[in-house]
Design an enzyme around this catalytic site. Structure first.
Site, PDB file in Angstrom:
ATOM      1  N   MET A 179       1.188   3.705   2.170  1.00 30.29           N
ATOM      2  CA  MET A 179       2.163   3.829   3.508  1.00 30.29           C
ATOM      3  C   MET A 179       2.966   2.688   3.682  1.00 30.29           C
ATOM      4  O   MET A 179       4.159   2.850   4.231  1.00 30.29           O
ATOM      5  CB  MET A 179       1.304   3.918   4.822  1.00 30.29           C
ATOM      6  CG  MET A 179       0.502   5.223   5.115  1.00 30.29           C
ATOM      7  SD  MET A 179       1.983   6.312   5.605  1.00 30.29           S
ATOM      8  CE  MET A 179       2.407   5.610   7.297  1.00 30.29           C
TER       9      MET A 179
ATOM     10  N   LYS B 133      -9.888  13.108  -1.259  1.00 31.19           N
ATOM     11  CA  LYS B 133     -10.323  12.368   0.084  1.00 31.19           C
ATOM     12  C   LYS B 133     -11.653  12.146   0.265  1.00 31.19           C
ATOM     13  O   LYS B 133     -12.610  13.058  -0.218  1.00 31.19           O
ATOM     14  CB  LYS B 133      -9.938  13.347   1.194  1.00 31.19           C
ATOM     15  CG  LYS B 133      -9.912  12.847   2.666  1.00 31.19           C
ATOM     16  CD  LYS B 133      -9.381  13.556   3.717  1.00 31.19           C
ATOM     17  CE  LYS B 133      -9.449  13.138   5.188  1.00 31.19           C
ATOM     18  NZ  LYS B 133      -8.865  11.793   5.288  1.00 31.19           N
TER      19      LYS B 133
ATOM     20  N   GLY C 245       0.708  -1.449  -0.023  1.00 27.37           N
ATOM     21  CA  GLY C 245      -0.031  -0.084   0.005  1.00 27.37           C
ATOM     22  C   GLY C 245       0.950   1.304   0.171  1.00 27.37           C
ATOM     23  O   GLY C 245       2.184   1.246   0.113  1.00 27.37           O
TER      24      GLY C 245
ATOM     25  N   HIS D  98      -7.722  19.112   2.847  1.00 32.14           N
ATOM     26  CA  HIS D  98      -7.313  18.025   2.315  1.00 32.14           C
ATOM     27  C   HIS D  98      -7.422  17.984   0.971  1.00 32.14           C
ATOM     28  O   HIS D  98      -7.959  18.767   0.327  1.00 32.14           O
ATOM     29  CB  HIS D  98      -7.602  16.775   2.846  1.00 32.14           C
ATOM     30  CG  HIS D  98      -7.145  16.369   4.086  1.00 32.14           C
ATOM     31  ND1 HIS D  98      -7.709  16.802   5.547  1.00 32.14           N
ATOM     32  CD2 HIS D  98      -5.871  15.712   4.534  1.00 32.14           C
ATOM     33  CE1 HIS D  98      -6.851  16.461   6.289  1.00 32.14           C
ATOM     34  NE2 HIS D  98      -6.129  15.645   5.970  1.00 32.14           N
TER      35      HIS D  98
END
Length: 265
Positions: free
Chosen positions: A17, A156, A15, A152
């Site tokens: 992250m 999002k 992913g 953001h």
């Protein structure tokens, strides 16, 4: 004498992250990537993590080596598997996974009696410090109005952000109430006067904003602004690594990212 590198497993390694963590681990000698887990059926399963090196992505924990800590940014099912492995082997767990159902949340809550566990909605160390400062300010100025503004990127999906809500929960608790009792999420038309003690939220979406959070404490004739602006997504990966290093050797329990800092004052 130099200490041995911290042996880490990354759960959710393919992913966004996970890839950010792998990029940092490749160049930081304080850590050793010992296991990289992807979801079953992933196209990465069995592939080399880095070309020319022996470590390969795995879809489970059956061949996981000895570990110092696990960092999880996967999904509810992935977190459940990682948690079982950590409980079985007494391994500290850092997780940023959200979307858990009630049973999974209860399992995670109970795990804190057996292993050191750190969970956060946002792994920015600056946001963690912002939360601490906001809690202190909200308690010190209980009559001041509080508004939380977050911004953001346009892709999002949720609003307000999980970080904005976490800030709201921290401030509400500092004032002896709950966010459920005090939050105002929208204002439109003839809303009437502001309800004393309420916590208002405002949301901005657009462009490529990484993440901005601002808490406004507004009194009569003066205003206190506490804010944080993220300009680089790797801050979240750096924060997770620092959290894992700090968590190793801690007693069982539920720790917060704020705990990584030394006490103020």
């Amino acid at each position: 004498m130099t200490s041995s590198p911290l042996r880490l497993a990354i759960n959710g390694a393919s992913g966004r992250m996970g890839q950010a963590l792998l990029s940092l681990l490749r160049v930081d000698g304080r850590y050793e990537l010992a296991h990289a887990v992807v979801s079953p059926g992933s196209v990465h399963d069995g592939e080399p993590v880095w070309l020319g090196q022996g470590l390969r992505y795995a879809h489970d924990w059956s061949r996981a080596p000895s570990l110092d800590a696990v960092i999880d940014f996967s999904g509810p099912a992935g977190l459940t598997a990682a948690l079982e492995h950590c409980l079985a082997h007494g391994i500290p767990l850092v997780t940023g996974t959200t979307g858990l159902d009630a049973a999974q949340q209860a399992r995670l809550d109970a795990a804190g009696t057996r292993i050191a566990l750190l969970r956060a909605a946002n792994f920015s160390l600056g946001v963690a410090l912002l939360s601490r400062l906001l809690r202190e300010a909200a308690a010190a100025m209980p009559e001041w109005d509080l508004e939380i503004v977050e911004a953001h990127h346009g892709r999002k999906q949720d609003a307000p952000s999980g970080t904005a809500l976490a800030l709201g929960h921290a401030a509400a608790a500092a004032r002896g109430t709950t966010l459920e009792a005090s939050a105002v999420y929208s204002r439109e038309g003839r809303t009437g006067e502001r309800v004393p003690g309420s916590i208002g939220f405002a949301v901005v979406r657009g462009g490529d904003i990484v993440g901005e959070h601002q808490a406004l404490l507004i009194g009569q004739g003066e205003r206190l602004e506490l804010g944080h602006r993220a300009t680089d997504r790797t801050i979240f990966a750096r924060g997770a690594l620092q959290a894992a290093r700090w968590l190793v050797g801690r007693a069982a329990g539920h720790w917060q990212l704020e705990d990584v800092f030394a006490p103020l004052g």
